[in-house]
Design an enzyme around this catalytic site. Structure first.
Site, PDB file in Angstrom:
ATOM      1  N   CYS A 162       0.852  -1.180   0.000  1.00 17.56           N
ATOM      2  CA  CYS A 162       0.000   0.000   0.000  1.00 17.56           C
ATOM      3  C   CYS A 162       0.890   1.233   0.000  1.00 17.56           C
ATOM      4  CB  CYS A 162      -0.919   0.011   1.221  1.00 17.56           C
ATOM      5  SG  CYS A 162      -1.882   1.524   1.391  1.00 17.56           S
ATOM      6  N   CYS A 185      -0.452   6.311   6.980  1.00 18.42           N
ATOM      7  CA  CYS A 185      -1.853   6.182   7.351  1.00 18.42           C
ATOM      8  C   CYS A 185      -1.961   5.717   8.798  1.00 18.42           C
ATOM      9  CB  CYS A 185      -2.539   5.185   6.428  1.00 18.42           C
ATOM     10  SG  CYS A 185      -4.238   4.806   6.872  1.00 18.42           S
ATOM     11  N   CYS A 209      -3.253   0.752   9.039  1.00 16.16           N
ATOM     12  CA  CYS A 209      -2.371  -0.411   9.059  1.00 16.16           C
ATOM     13  C   CYS A 209      -1.017  -0.073   9.690  1.00 16.16           C
ATOM     14  CB  CYS A 209      -2.133  -0.914   7.637  1.00 16.16           C
ATOM     15  SG  CYS A 209      -3.620  -1.554   6.832  1.00 16.16           S
ATOM     16  N   CYS A 249      -8.540   1.656  -0.219  1.00 19.36           N
ATOM     17  CA  CYS A 249      -7.955   1.027   0.965  1.00 19.36           C
ATOM     18  C   CYS A 249      -7.998  -0.487   0.797  1.00 19.36           C
ATOM     19  CB  CYS A 249      -8.723   1.447   2.217  1.00 19.36           C
ATOM     20  SG  CYS A 249      -8.181   0.609   3.727  1.00 19.36           S
ATOM     21  N   GLN A 288     -20.025  -6.161  14.206  1.00 18.34           N
ATOM     22  CA  GLN A 288     -18.606  -6.436  14.069  1.00 18.34           C
ATOM     23  C   GLN A 288     -18.114  -6.142  12.649  1.00 18.34           C
ATOM     24  OE1 GLN A 288     -16.270  -7.086  16.116  1.00 18.34           O
ATOM     25  NE2 GLN A 288     -17.184  -7.896  17.995  1.00 18.34           N
ATOM     26  N   TYR A 323     -23.505  -5.009  27.598  1.00 17.09           N
ATOM     27  CA  TYR A 323     -23.001  -4.336  26.399  1.00 17.09           C
ATOM     28  C   TYR A 323     -23.447  -5.121  25.159  1.00 17.09           C
ATOM     29  CZ  TYR A 323     -19.836  -2.289  29.885  1.00 17.09           C
ATOM     30  OH  TYR A 323     -19.311  -1.664  30.985  1.00 17.09           O
ATOM     31  N   GLU A 344     -27.942  -2.713  27.116  1.00 18.22           N
ATOM     32  CA  GLU A 344     -27.166  -1.809  26.265  1.00 18.22           C
ATOM     33  C   GLU A 344     -27.607  -0.379  26.552  1.00 18.22           C
ATOM     34  OE1 GLU A 344     -24.864   0.127  24.068  1.00 18.22           O
ATOM     35  OE2 GLU A 344     -24.601  -2.040  23.871  1.00 18.22           O
ATOM     36  N   ASP A 387     -18.917  -7.630  26.866  1.00 15.94           N
ATOM     37  CA  ASP A 387     -18.174  -7.208  25.670  1.00 15.94           C
ATOM     38  C   ASP A 387     -18.048  -5.689  25.732  1.00 15.94           C
ATOM     39  OD1 ASP A 387     -16.941  -6.946  23.241  1.00 15.94           O
ATOM     40  OD2 ASP A 387     -18.717  -7.441  22.038  1.00 15.94           O
ATOM     41  N   CYS A 447     -11.574  -5.956  23.485  1.00 11.45           N
ATOM     42  CA  CYS A 447     -10.901  -5.352  22.327  1.00 11.45           C
ATOM     43  C   CYS A 447      -9.638  -4.613  22.758  1.00 11.45           C
ATOM     44  CB  CYS A 447     -11.841  -4.410  21.589  1.00 11.45           C
ATOM     45  SG  CYS A 447     -12.459  -3.041  22.592  1.00 11.45           S
TER      46      CYS A 447
END
Length: 469
Positions: free
Chosen positions: A72, A78, A81, A160, A283, A312, A333, A381, A408
């Site tokens: 790329c 950027c 990545c 992208c 997701q 969540y 939520e 989550d 995450c």
């Protein structure tokens, strides 16, 4: 002491959690982006603190065996990545090590608990969501693309590798429309123009949502743009304008208006159909999400008679994927639109043992406890900031047999796991899942079990017995 702009030679021995290379020069540790473990480099010093410095690559003296040719042209600048210059195998090793480092250093847990990472089936083209900022450069020319690393500077880039081809094609067409109409681009002064192009993609149906985030509902030439998008891309089933005239970094405003088609698109995940509205959480890597949810379901050890709380819950994706294996599902939520989405998703999938309500996870869990809801399993989550200590206390007081933690962020996950282990829960296994190839992010799924005590008459000692030891 090293000085700014000095050229130094470094051997890169490890990677930071953000993917930067780490090299030592005497007592100084230098962080260098776009490097690989095993690289020998000549680097220019950019900034020096007491024991830490920051540098950039000037020359690769000896390349690492992990190094590959970046495919790329903007990957080194950027903000997306960080691993396009190393092999995918090396990237997966780095991400697993990131989880191990967090759980051992922060969580004070045994690194052997971390299993092998589950690699992504798709390395490129996996993103089903893209938010493309639109702006003008110093010469007044329209720019679209992605934010440069650690900045709000828009780096002009219309294609992208992580996006599906149709996203890139649409972005090029929007740019062709806007490049001769710079007055249509939002500025803090006019507060009327286009701020972002927001795209969502349903992998199994092929449906695309085209959303414009603008300072006002209408803008010059809108009919021309909408007509051209509809005519050229029959996959676009929904065109929406989201209005955001606030001086804020938050992308979406509070009001969305459907211009064409439905206000949502529909995708299939884990055998269930889900409505995806602009505000709904879904997701980004759908195929790998099925892998992630399958691991979470495995760790929940459901047999059909359990009460499951999904904190969540978003649009209900995780909980609904487990509903067929539990007696009752309760989803919580804080976003009202997501809860309405979850209720519709349960209804259209024929799930009748689920209820969802809106509220902050901490207060909602406390409310359920006051209602004498006795969950067998709790799934969490949370967002990147993790759980609150108050929520962890409430979960412990509700005393579920098992807690499944989907994370995450390894650092906040490790912090929270430490609090759980201090309150009668044992971490049994952690599996990293690569949801976002070529970026620095990694998801993890954790299985925790409640530690129970039983009095041993012979030894007069308290013996800890743990489920699924």
């Amino acid at each position: 002491m090293y000085r700014k702009n000095e050229i130094i030679e470094l051997n890169i021995t490890s990677l930071t959690s953000d993917g930067d290379g780490v090299g030592r020069a005497g007592e100084m540790v230098f962080f260098v982006p776009n490097t690989a473990v095993g690289d020998t480099i000549r680097a220019k010093v950019l900034k020096v603190k007491k024991n830490v410095g920051f540098a950039r690559v000037e020359e690769i003296v000896t390349p690492s065996p992990d190094r590959i040719e970046a495919d790329c042209p903007v990957s080194f600048s950027c903000g997306g990545c960080v691993y396009r210059h190393i092999s995918y195998e090396a990237e997966c090793r780095a991400k697993r090590q990131k989880v191990i480092d967090a759980v051992t250093r922060i969580g004070k847990l045994d690194g052997e608990l971390v299993r092998d990472i589950i690699p992504s089936k798709n390395i490129d083209g996996y993103r089903n969501k893209a938010m493309i900022p639109v702006g003008r450069n110093r010469d007044g020319e329209v720019v679209m693309g992605y934010y440069a690393r650690h900045s709000h500077h828009i780096m002009h880039c219309l294609r992208c590798q992580l996006s599906p081809p149709i996203f890139n094609d649409i972005i090029e067409d929007v740019y062709a429309f806007l490049r001769h109409r710079p007055a249509l681009v939002y500025t803090p002064q006019n507060r009327r123009g286009i701020r972002h192009i927001y795209l969502r993609y349903a992998e199994t149906t092929g449906d695309v949502m085209f959303c414009i985030v603008a300072g006002s509902r209408h803008f010059d030439g809108e009919d021309v743009l909408y007509h051209s998008i509809k005519e050229k891309y029959p996959q676009v089933k929904s065109i929406i304008v989201n209005v955001n005239a606030e001086d804020t970094n938050v992308i979406l405003g509070k009001h969305s208006h459907t211009v064409y088609g439905e206000k949502f698109i529909t995708d299939t995940l884990c055998g269930l159909r889900f409505e995806i509205a602009p505000e709904a959480f879904y997701q980004i890597n759908r195929t790998q999400a099925e892998t992630l949810y399958a691991k979470a379901k495995e760790y929940a050890h459901l047999s059909g008679g359990e009460t499951l709380i999904d904190l969540y819950c978003g649009a209900g994706t995780i909980g609904l994927s487990m509903a067929d294996k539990c007696k009752e599902l309760i989803g919580v939520e804080i976003i009202p639109e997501a809860i309405e989405n979850a209720k519709r998703n349960a209804l259209q999938n024929g799930v009748h043992n689920a209820r969802f309500f809106c509220g902050d996870a901490t207060s909602a869990a406390a409310k359920l406890r006051l209602e004498d809801v006795a969950p067998d399993v709790i799934v969490v989550d949370p967002p990147r900031k993790g759980l609150t200590p108050e929520l962890i206390d409430t979960i412990v007081q509700m005393s579920p047999d098992r807690v499944v933690y989907v994370s995450c962020d390894p650092a906040t996950m490790a912090r929270d796991l430490k609090l759980f282990t201090e309150q009668n829960y044992s971490v049994k296994e952690i599996t990293p899942v690569d949801m976002f190839p070529r970026t620095s992010h990694v998801e993890s799924v954790v299985m925790m079990s409640k530690v129970r005590s039983r009095f041993n008459k012979k030894s007069k000692l308290i013996v800890n017995l743990c489920y699924y030891c």
